[in-house]
Write a protein that holds these residues in place. Structure first.
Motif, short mmCIF file in Angstrom:
data_model
loop_
_atom_site.label_atom_id
_atom_site.label_comp_id
_atom_site.label_asym_id
_atom_site.label_seq_id
_atom_site.Cartn_x
_atom_site.Cartn_y
_atom_site.Cartn_z
N HIS A 109 63.31 6.13 50.23
CA HIS A 109 64.65 6.30 50.80
C HIS A 109 65.34 4.94 50.84
O HIS A 109 64.81 4.00 51.42
CB HIS A 109 64.56 6.87 52.21
CG HIS A 109 64.16 8.30 52.27
ND1 HIS A 109 62.95 8.76 51.82
CD2 HIS A 109 64.83 9.38 52.73
CE1 HIS A 109 62.88 10.06 52.01
NE2 HIS A 109 64.00 10.47 52.55
N ILE A 110 66.54 4.85 50.23
CA ILE A 110 67.28 3.59 50.17
C ILE A 110 68.72 3.81 50.66
O ILE A 110 69.22 4.94 50.65
CB ILE A 110 67.29 3.00 48.75
CG1 ILE A 110 67.79 4.03 47.72
CG2 ILE A 110 65.91 2.48 48.38
CD1 ILE A 110 67.93 3.50 46.32
N ALA A 111 69.36 2.73 51.09
CA ALA A 111 70.74 2.82 51.59
C ALA A 111 71.77 2.79 50.46
O ALA A 111 72.81 3.43 50.55
CB ALA A 111 71.01 1.70 52.58
N SER A 112 71.49 2.04 49.38
CA SER A 112 72.41 2.01 48.24
C SER A 112 71.59 1.97 46.95
O SER A 112 70.42 1.61 46.96
CB SER A 112 73.33 0.79 48.30
OG SER A 112 72.64 -0.39 47.97
N GLU A 113 72.22 2.36 45.86
CA GLU A 113 71.49 2.46 44.58
C GLU A 113 70.97 1.12 44.07
O GLU A 113 70.06 1.09 43.26
CB GLU A 113 72.38 3.12 43.53
CG GLU A 113 72.57 4.60 43.81
CD GLU A 113 73.20 5.34 42.66
OE1 GLU A 113 72.53 5.50 41.63
OE2 GLU A 113 74.36 5.76 42.81
N THR A 114 71.51 0.02 44.55
CA THR A 114 71.05 -1.30 44.10
C THR A 114 69.92 -1.85 44.97
O THR A 114 69.36 -2.90 44.66
CB THR A 114 72.22 -2.30 44.08
OG1 THR A 114 72.79 -2.36 45.39
CG2 THR A 114 73.28 -1.88 43.07
N ASP A 115 69.59 -1.16 46.07
CA ASP A 115 68.52 -1.64 46.96
C ASP A 115 67.16 -1.59 46.27
O ASP A 115 66.86 -0.64 45.55
CB ASP A 115 68.44 -0.80 48.24
CG ASP A 115 69.55 -1.12 49.21
OD1 ASP A 115 70.26 -2.11 49.00
OD2 ASP A 115 69.70 -0.36 50.18
N THR A 116 66.35 -2.62 46.51
CA THR A 116 64.98 -2.64 46.00
C THR A 116 63.97 -2.40 47.11
O THR A 116 62.78 -2.34 46.86
CB THR A 116 64.68 -4.00 45.32
OG1 THR A 116 64.89 -5.04 46.27
CG2 THR A 116 65.57 -4.20 44.11
N GLN A 117 64.45 -2.33 48.34
CA GLN A 117 63.58 -2.07 49.48
C GLN A 117 64.14 -0.91 50.29
O GLN A 117 65.35 -0.77 50.42
CB GLN A 117 63.47 -3.30 50.38
CG GLN A 117 62.83 -4.47 49.68
CD GLN A 117 62.78 -5.70 50.57
OE1 GLN A 117 63.50 -5.81 51.55
NE2 GLN A 117 61.90 -6.61 50.24
N GLY A 118 63.23 -0.10 50.82
CA GLY A 118 63.65 1.04 51.63
C GLY A 118 62.48 1.54 52.46
O GLY A 118 61.54 0.80 52.72
N GLU A 119 62.53 2.81 52.83
CA GLU A 119 61.46 3.40 53.62
C GLU A 119 60.81 4.52 52.83
O GLU A 119 61.45 5.17 52.01
CB GLU A 119 62.01 3.93 54.95
CG GLU A 119 62.53 2.82 55.84
CD GLU A 119 63.00 3.33 57.20
OE1 GLU A 119 62.57 4.42 57.62
OE2 GLU A 119 63.80 2.63 57.82
N CYS A 120 59.52 4.74 53.08
CA CYS A 120 58.76 5.78 52.38
C CYS A 120 58.42 6.90 53.33
O CYS A 120 58.04 6.67 54.47
CB CYS A 120 57.48 5.18 51.80
SG CYS A 120 57.77 3.88 50.58
N TYR A 121 58.55 8.13 52.83
CA TYR A 121 58.25 9.32 53.62
C TYR A 121 57.44 10.30 52.79
O TYR A 121 57.49 10.28 51.56
CB TYR A 121 59.54 10.03 54.06
CG TYR A 121 60.38 9.23 55.01
CD1 TYR A 121 60.15 9.31 56.38
CD2 TYR A 121 61.42 8.42 54.57
CE1 TYR A 121 60.93 8.58 57.28
CE2 TYR A 121 62.20 7.69 55.46
CZ TYR A 121 61.95 7.79 56.81
OH TYR A 121 62.71 7.07 57.68
N SER A 122 56.74 11.19 53.49
CA SER A 122 56.09 12.29 52.78
C SER A 122 57.19 13.30 52.45
O SER A 122 58.32 13.20 52.93
CB SER A 122 55.00 12.91 53.66
OG SER A 122 55.54 13.32 54.89
N ILE A 123 56.85 14.29 51.65
CA ILE A 123 57.84 15.28 51.23
C ILE A 123 58.28 16.07 52.47
O ILE A 123 57.46 16.58 53.23
CB ILE A 123 57.26 16.20 50.14
CG1 ILE A 123 56.99 15.35 48.89
CG2 ILE A 123 58.21 17.35 49.82
CD1 ILE A 123 56.21 16.05 47.82
#
Length: 198
Positions: A109-123
């Motif tokens: 999960h990312i805030a913008s399409e250019t982000d390389t870092q975000g959060e990971c979730y299960s389905i």
């Protein structure tokens, strides 16, 4: 006279532990500190489970990831801190800023399409891989909806399909459209924003 001493001494000095057993004046054997280390010798980095801890494990500095092992990030305090449990790799100054996700939490999960870092979730569920306030841009990648949207089709301000509690009123530009923008109530007397009707 016997020079045998039945003691074992273990202490931490400069990232090494040493122990002496048996014969007095025997050789002292030093081992790299593995657990409960407060510092590490040159060429090794202290790895801790979370920010604020003062003891951890020493590992040889790797040539990548600023010297930290996979699953850790290099902090401003010059120590390696474990990534969030959902991250395979992470960076920045927060453990939950994932760069890649573990197989058990594969949806990025990312805030913008250019982000390389975000959060990971299960389905999330069978119908949506993304958490609320995100929409799918690829099989395992979700992008943040516009502010006020609980669910959306894209990240434009008028692409909301449902709204958050903070901005609960969906304003559509046409009654047949399923999307619109989310707003709070304009005033006590007026629900809709200017140029919109119930």
């Amino acid at each position: 006279d016997s020079d045998i001493v039945n003691i074992k001494v273990t202490s931490n000095m400069d990232g090494y532990t040493h122990e002496s057993m048996g014969v007095a004046n025997a050789n002292i054997y030093c081992f790299l500190c593995q657990n409960d280390c407060s510092n590490c010798p040159a060429g090794n980095n202290l790895h801790i489970a979370q920010l604020g801890e003062t003891v951890g494990s020493c590992f040889p500095a790797s040539s990548e990831n600023n010297g930290c092992q996979t699953g850790f990030y290099y902090s401003e305090s010059s120590i390696c801190i474990a990534c969030a449990p959902t991250c395979e790799t992470c960076g920045g100054n927060e453990s939950n800023l994932c760069q890649t996700c573990k197989d058990t939490s594969p949806v990025f999960h990312i805030a913008s399409e250019t982000d390389t870092q975000g959060e990971c979730y299960s389905i999330n569920d069978e119908n949506s891989r993304c958490q609320n306030t995100y929409f799918s841009i690829s099989q395992n990648k979700c992008l943040s909806c516009a502010s006020g949207c609980k669910t959306c089709t894209r990240n434009g301000v008028s692409d909301c399909t449902t709204c958050t509690e903070e901005s609960p009123i969906l304003h559509k530009i046409h009654p047949l459209l399923s999307t619109g923008s989310c707003h709070s109530q304009k005033s006590e007397e007026t629900v809709c924003q200017d140029h919109y009707f119930l």
